[in-house]
Design a protein around this motif. Structure first.
Motif, PDB file in Angstrom:
ATOM      1  N   ASN A  35      84.666  44.625  68.746  1.00  0.00           N
ATOM      2  CA  ASN A  35      85.437  45.838  68.427  1.00  0.00           C
ATOM      3  C   ASN A  35      85.752  45.964  66.946  1.00  0.00           C
ATOM      4  OD1 ASN A  35      85.506  46.935  70.996  1.00  0.00           O
ATOM      5  ND2 ASN A  35      87.427  45.933  71.537  1.00  0.00           N
ATOM      6  N   VAL A  36      85.884  44.838  66.253  1.00  0.00           N
ATOM      7  CA  VAL A  36      86.208  44.904  64.822  1.00  0.00           C
ATOM      8  C   VAL A  36      84.994  44.606  63.943  1.00  0.00           C
ATOM      9  CG1 VAL A  36      88.644  44.376  65.178  1.00  0.00           C
ATOM     10  CG2 VAL A  36      87.043  42.516  64.673  1.00  0.00           C
ATOM     11  N   GLY A  37      83.829  44.412  64.543  1.00  0.00           N
ATOM     12  CA  GLY A  37      82.620  44.186  63.759  1.00  0.00           C
ATOM     13  C   GLY A  37      82.387  42.739  63.363  1.00  0.00           C
ATOM     14  N   ALA A  38      83.083  41.801  63.991  1.00  0.00           N
ATOM     15  CA  ALA A  38      82.900  40.371  63.695  1.00  0.00           C
ATOM     16  C   ALA A  38      81.799  39.836  64.618  1.00  0.00           C
ATOM     17  CB  ALA A  38      84.216  39.622  63.870  1.00  0.00           C
ATOM     18  N   PHE A  39      80.582  40.260  64.352  1.00  0.00           N
ATOM     19  CA  PHE A  39      79.488  40.001  65.281  1.00  0.00           C
ATOM     20  C   PHE A  39      79.065  38.540  65.340  1.00  0.00           C
ATOM     21  CE2 PHE A  39      79.030  44.542  64.183  1.00  0.00           C
ATOM     22  CZ  PHE A  39      79.350  45.051  65.434  1.00  0.00           C
ATOM     23  N   SER A  40      79.102  37.820  64.233  1.00  0.00           N
ATOM     24  CA  SER A  40      78.724  36.406  64.294  1.00  0.00           C
ATOM     25  C   SER A  40      79.742  35.619  65.111  1.00  0.00           C
ATOM     26  CB  SER A  40      78.546  35.804  62.899  1.00  0.00           C
ATOM     27  OG  SER A  40      79.743  35.862  62.168  1.00  0.00           O
ATOM     28  N   LEU A  41      81.010  35.963  64.986  1.00  0.00           N
ATOM     29  CA  LEU A  41      82.049  35.336  65.797  1.00  0.00           C
ATOM     30  C   LEU A  41      81.828  35.671  67.273  1.00  0.00           C
ATOM     31  CD1 LEU A  41      85.802  35.291  64.825  1.00  0.00           C
ATOM     32  CD2 LEU A  41      85.066  35.409  67.175  1.00  0.00           C
ATOM     33  N   ALA A  42      81.512  36.915  67.562  1.00  0.00           N
ATOM     34  CA  ALA A  42      81.246  37.340  68.938  1.00  0.00           C
ATOM     35  C   ALA A  42      80.050  36.593  69.522  1.00  0.00           C
ATOM     36  CB  ALA A  42      81.003  38.845  68.994  1.00  0.00           C
ATOM     37  N   ASP A  43      79.021  36.365  68.709  1.00  0.00           N
ATOM     38  CA  ASP A  43      77.834  35.654  69.187  1.00  0.00           C
ATOM     39  C   ASP A  43      78.170  34.217  69.591  1.00  0.00           C
ATOM     40  OD1 ASP A  43      76.301  37.915  68.752  1.00  0.00           O
ATOM     41  OD2 ASP A  43      75.445  37.186  66.857  1.00  0.00           O
ATOM     42  N   ILE A  44      78.978  33.541  68.791  1.00  0.00           N
ATOM     43  CA  ILE A  44      79.368  32.167  69.117  1.00  0.00           C
ATOM     44  C   ILE A  44      80.211  32.157  70.388  1.00  0.00           C
ATOM     45  CG2 ILE A  44      80.651  30.136  68.351  1.00  0.00           C
ATOM     46  CD1 ILE A  44      79.958  31.064  65.436  1.00  0.00           C
ATOM     47  N   ALA A  45      81.150  33.089  70.487  1.00  0.00           N
ATOM     48  CA  ALA A  45      81.991  33.162  71.683  1.00  0.00           C
ATOM     49  C   ALA A  45      81.139  33.453  72.920  1.00  0.00           C
ATOM     50  CB  ALA A  45      83.074  34.223  71.506  1.00  0.00           C
ATOM     51  N   MET A  46      80.100  34.270  72.775  1.00  0.00           N
ATOM     52  CA  MET A  46      79.228  34.576  73.907  1.00  0.00           C
ATOM     53  C   MET A  46      78.447  33.326  74.331  1.00  0.00           C
ATOM     54  SD  MET A  46      76.118  37.297  74.554  1.00  0.00           S
ATOM     55  CE  MET A  46      76.894  38.534  73.591  1.00  0.00           C
ATOM     56  N   GLN A  47      78.015  32.540  73.379  1.00  0.00           N
ATOM     57  CA  GLN A  47      77.328  31.295  73.717  1.00  0.00           C
ATOM     58  C   GLN A  47      78.245  30.380  74.532  1.00  0.00           C
ATOM     59  OE1 GLN A  47      76.061  29.670  69.970  1.00  0.00           O
ATOM     60  NE2 GLN A  47      74.643  31.347  69.585  1.00  0.00           N
ATOM     61  N   ILE A  48      79.510  30.327  74.134  1.00  0.00           N
ATOM     62  CA  ILE A  48      80.488  29.524  74.870  1.00  0.00           C
ATOM     63  C   ILE A  48      80.697  30.096  76.261  1.00  0.00           C
ATOM     64  CG2 ILE A  48      82.927  28.830  74.942  1.00  0.00           C
ATOM     65  CD1 ILE A  48      82.759  28.657  71.823  1.00  0.00           C
ATOM     66  N   GLU A  49      80.829  31.414  76.347  1.00  0.00           N
ATOM     67  CA  GLU A  49      81.042  32.067  77.638  1.00  0.00           C
ATOM     68  C   GLU A  49      79.902  31.784  78.607  1.00  0.00           C
ATOM     69  OE1 GLU A  49      81.682  36.545  79.495  1.00  0.00           O
ATOM     70  OE2 GLU A  49      81.073  36.347  77.415  1.00  0.00           O
ATOM     71  N   GLN A  50      78.686  31.770  78.126  1.00  0.00           N
ATOM     72  CA  GLN A  50      77.524  31.634  78.992  1.00  0.00           C
ATOM     73  C   GLN A  50      77.144  30.192  79.297  1.00  0.00           C
ATOM     74  OE1 GLN A  50      74.622  33.987  76.872  1.00  0.00           O
ATOM     75  NE2 GLN A  50      75.424  35.900  77.700  1.00  0.00           N
ATOM     76  N   SER A  51      77.712  29.252  78.575  1.00  0.00           N
ATOM     77  CA  SER A  51      77.329  27.853  78.752  1.00  0.00           C
ATOM     78  C   SER A  51      78.057  27.196  79.919  1.00  0.00           C
ATOM     79  CB  SER A  51      77.630  27.077  77.472  1.00  0.00           C
ATOM     80  OG  SER A  51      77.294  25.718  77.645  1.00  0.00           O
ATOM     81  N   GLU A  52      77.322  26.399  80.651  1.00  0.00           N
ATOM     82  CA  GLU A  52      77.924  25.587  81.698  1.00  0.00           C
ATOM     83  C   GLU A  52      78.105  24.149  81.211  1.00  0.00           C
ATOM     84  OE1 GLU A  52      76.121  25.983  85.526  1.00  0.00           O
ATOM     85  OE2 GLU A  52      75.931  28.148  85.317  1.00  0.00           O
TER      86      GLU A  52
END
Length: 79
Positions: A35-52
């Motif tokens: 939402n604020v354009g912090a896309f690299s931060l979002a990408d890392i958080a998505m990797q965490i979200e998707q990891s088991e």
């Protein structure tokens, strides 16, 4: 406001006791960051979200990204 929320969610991720709790916090951070354009931060958080698997290395990268984002916000607001 985003800087404080990102830090709160990062702390919540570090303290998460289960996979569901970790995924919920990571998902919230992905949305906030995008939402604020912090896309690299979002990408890392998505990797965490998707990891088991354990995400200790990704959490370290996330902490660094949150700090860089907070620094950027502070610098931008001080101009």
């Amino acid at each position: 406001m985003f800087g404080r929320e990102a830090q709160r969610l990062c702390d919540k991720l570090k303290e998460a006791e289960g996979l569901d709790e970790r995924r919920q916090a990571a998902h919230a951070l992905v949305g906030s960051a995008r939402n604020v354009g912090a896309f690299s931060l979002a990408d890392i958080a998505m990797q965490i979200e998707q990891s088991e698997a354990p995400v200790a290395g990704r959490l370290k990268a996330l902490e660094q990204s949150v700090q860089r984002t907070r620094d950027f916000i502070a610098e931008t607001l001080s101009k």
